[in-house]
Design a protein around this motif. Sequence first.
Motif, mmCIF file in Angstrom:
data_model
loop_
_atom_site.group_PDB
_atom_site.id
_atom_site.type_symbol
_atom_site.label_atom_id
_atom_site.label_comp_id
_atom_site.label_asym_id
_atom_site.label_seq_id
_atom_site.Cartn_x
_atom_site.Cartn_y
_atom_site.Cartn_z
ATOM 1 N N GLY A 1 -3.131 28.570 87.875
ATOM 2 C CA GLY A 1 -3.791 28.407 86.593
ATOM 3 C C GLY A 1 -4.089 26.939 86.317
ATOM 4 O O GLY A 1 -3.304 26.051 86.657
ATOM 5 N N ASN A 2 -5.256 26.717 85.715
ATOM 6 C CA ASN A 2 -5.734 25.396 85.349
ATOM 7 C C ASN A 2 -6.261 24.647 86.575
ATOM 8 O O ASN A 2 -6.634 25.263 87.573
ATOM 9 C CB ASN A 2 -4.674 24.600 84.587
ATOM 10 C CG ASN A 2 -5.290 23.794 83.455
ATOM 11 O OD1 ASN A 2 -6.196 22.999 83.663
ATOM 12 N ND2 ASN A 2 -4.805 24.004 82.244
ATOM 13 N N ARG A 3 -6.279 23.315 86.523
ATOM 14 C CA ARG A 3 -7.041 22.512 87.470
ATOM 15 C C ARG A 3 -6.176 21.810 88.503
ATOM 16 O O ARG A 3 -5.052 21.392 88.205
ATOM 17 C CB ARG A 3 -7.895 21.475 86.717
ATOM 18 C CG ARG A 3 -8.983 22.113 85.868
ATOM 19 C CD ARG A 3 -9.650 21.111 84.928
ATOM 20 N NE ARG A 3 -10.801 21.713 84.259
ATOM 21 C CZ ARG A 3 -10.720 22.421 83.129
ATOM 22 N NH1 ARG A 3 -9.543 22.618 82.541
ATOM 23 N NH2 ARG A 3 -11.816 22.936 82.590
ATOM 24 N N ASN B 1 -14.555 24.923 92.382
ATOM 25 C CA ASN B 1 -15.416 25.755 91.542
ATOM 26 C C ASN B 1 -15.565 25.206 90.127
ATOM 27 O O ASN B 1 -16.077 25.888 89.247
ATOM 28 C CB ASN B 1 -14.865 27.185 91.476
ATOM 29 C CG ASN B 1 -13.461 27.247 90.897
ATOM 30 O OD1 ASN B 1 -12.632 26.369 91.137
ATOM 31 N ND2 ASN B 1 -13.176 28.288 90.139
ATOM 32 N N ASP B 2 -15.119 23.963 89.909
ATOM 33 C CA ASP B 2 -15.260 23.307 88.608
ATOM 34 C C ASP B 2 -15.664 21.861 88.880
ATOM 35 O O ASP B 2 -14.848 20.943 88.792
ATOM 36 C CB ASP B 2 -13.939 23.376 87.837
ATOM 37 C CG ASP B 2 -14.048 22.806 86.431
ATOM 38 O OD1 ASP B 2 -15.034 23.109 85.747
ATOM 39 O OD2 ASP B 2 -13.144 22.047 86.032
ATOM 40 N N GLY B 3 -16.930 21.673 89.251
ATOM 41 C CA GLY B 3 -17.350 20.374 89.742
ATOM 42 C C GLY B 3 -16.656 20.105 91.060
ATOM 43 O O GLY B 3 -16.683 20.935 91.968
ATOM 44 N N GLY C 1 -13.155 15.256 84.036
ATOM 45 C CA GLY C 1 -12.910 16.530 84.693
ATOM 46 C C GLY C 1 -11.714 17.258 84.134
ATOM 47 O O GLY C 1 -11.294 18.285 84.679
ATOM 48 N N LEU C 2 -11.136 16.744 83.038
ATOM 49 C CA LEU C 2 -9.963 17.327 82.383
ATOM 50 C C LEU C 2 -8.755 17.407 83.325
ATOM 51 O O LEU C 2 -7.912 18.298 83.202
ATOM 52 C CB LEU C 2 -10.300 18.717 81.814
ATOM 53 C CG LEU C 2 -11.420 18.735 80.769
ATOM 54 C CD1 LEU C 2 -11.658 20.149 80.259
ATOM 55 C CD2 LEU C 2 -11.109 17.797 79.611
ATOM 56 N N ILE C 3 -8.659 16.460 84.228
ATOM 57 C CA ILE C 3 -7.509 16.335 85.121
ATOM 58 C C ILE C 3 -6.468 15.436 84.456
ATOM 59 O O ILE C 3 -6.805 14.353 83.956
ATOM 60 C CB ILE C 3 -7.925 15.726 86.476
ATOM 61 C CG1 ILE C 3 -8.923 16.640 87.190
ATOM 62 C CG2 ILE C 3 -6.705 15.483 87.350
ATOM 63 C CD1 ILE C 3 -8.372 17.974 87.614
ATOM 64 N N PRO C 4 -5.194 15.862 84.402
ATOM 65 C CA PRO C 4 -4.168 15.018 83.786
ATOM 66 C C PRO C 4 -4.080 13.630 84.420
ATOM 67 O O PRO C 4 -4.224 13.482 85.644
ATOM 68 C CB PRO C 4 -2.874 15.805 84.022
ATOM 69 C CG PRO C 4 -3.316 17.228 84.140
ATOM 70 C CD PRO C 4 -4.651 17.163 84.833
ATOM 71 N N THR C 5 -3.856 12.641 83.569
ATOM 72 C CA THR C 5 -3.708 11.269 84.054
ATOM 73 C C THR C 5 -2.336 11.035 84.668
ATOM 74 O O THR C 5 -2.123 10.028 85.344
ATOM 75 C CB THR C 5 -3.906 10.274 82.906
ATOM 76 O OG1 THR C 5 -2.869 10.484 81.924
ATOM 77 C CG2 THR C 5 -5.271 10.464 82.253
ATOM 78 N N GLY C 6 -1.395 11.944 84.401
ATOM 79 C CA GLY C 6 -0.020 11.769 84.857
ATOM 80 C C GLY C 6 0.902 11.235 83.788
ATOM 81 O O GLY C 6 2.117 11.191 83.962
ATOM 82 N N GLU C 7 0.322 10.856 82.653
ATOM 83 C CA GLU C 7 1.111 10.329 81.543
ATOM 84 C C GLU C 7 1.517 11.459 80.599
ATOM 85 O O GLU C 7 1.045 12.592 80.698
ATOM 86 C CB GLU C 7 0.288 9.295 80.777
ATOM 87 C CG GLU C 7 -0.217 8.137 81.628
ATOM 88 C CD GLU C 7 -1.297 7.343 80.917
ATOM 89 O OE1 GLU C 7 -1.067 6.137 80.686
ATOM 90 O OE2 GLU C 7 -2.361 7.907 80.593
#
Length: 401
Positions: free
Chosen positions: A130-132, A150-152, A260-266
């Motif tokens: 689930g999610n990116r 499938n998301d960019g 891309g709504l990817i977490p920065t890690g923070e």
Amino acid sequence: MKQTTPLSPCARHYIVGLITAAMLGACSPASQHSAAVTSPVKAEQAAMKASQSISERPYGHLADGTEVKLVTLKNAMGVELDVISYGGIITRLLTPDARGQLDDIVLGLDSLDDYVAGSPYFGALIGRYGNRIANGRFSLDGETFQLDTNDGVNHLHGGVKGFDKQVWDMQSFTTEHSVGVTLTLISPDGDQGYPGTLVTQVVYELDNDNQLDIGFSATTDKPTIINLTQHSYFNLAGQGDILEHQLMIPAASITPVGEGLIPTGEFMAVAGTPFDFRTAKAIGRDIEADHPQLKLGLGYDHNFVLKAQPDNELILAARVSEPTTGRVLEVLTVEPAVQFYSGNFLDGSLNGKGTDYGQRSGFCLEPQHHPDSPNQSHFPSTVLRPGQTYQSRIVYRFTTE
């Protein structure tokens, strides 16, 4: 990308038979009630059980001729749930308002063809992840795996043909105070780029306390990653936008995202930001605030952190109430986080149940591990190894006020 090796029908049935006995008893919510089923049934319990029902009918066929079934679960209080074997999709969910009026509170489409043609995961089971996942790539035990993008450039919700687009085996069941359906799916080694043959079982159990208890379990024959969830879009008023719904999420931080709504890690504290839902407020109150995270997501599409590490404790992930109907939805989970999505990408182009689904006409609360965990070593691990059993649980509790 590693190619998928399809399993023969005989092999599929054999494996399903092997895992069902091992997993259903240990992992199914229905197993919690086994003692009650064998105990003497009081008269009032018998009457309640008699008012429960399960029905099944064909829902359609895929282009290759595969039949898709629909199962309707109805509890003794009149709550009804429809689920189809394609994607394990919840297509309809009737719950009462404060006056006892039943209405459908999930977004959905009108036919199998509509779901196949294109659905933003309405009501679906999500897997393997689930999610990116950033760039659709992760490393495990020194080997790098490339997943479908499938998301960019990123991988989203299991890939081009994730669990939401596969046909599950479905078997219904009844207990003294619940009705349910067990869904089983075998995802072969290489499916969407994932390593290992994954055998997954999901149980939907609707009880007479108006709770939908969803139990997840899975095993693998090679080290892999897994992050299963459920992706229903809710509207407790039945129609219109969800901006006046009152939402509470007891999370002190989110995992902020970049492009891309990817977490920065923070981890970002919610205090003093539009993301502070620790006290209930209208979803729409701060959704247009001038905040960089809201601009990236076009609204709320973020992972709210519920606990530092996953465990087996079932906790409240969110509470939503709708002022005009009095309906209340509580979401409980054992997962360490929940994704709150405010339906930002709905644009009116999809139609179902007699209405066009415009922006923010539904919301999602998806319990999960953090997005992109395979590439963020300080996030809780999503690795599953041979000999281990993945287990998770989500409970939707429906009440009124």
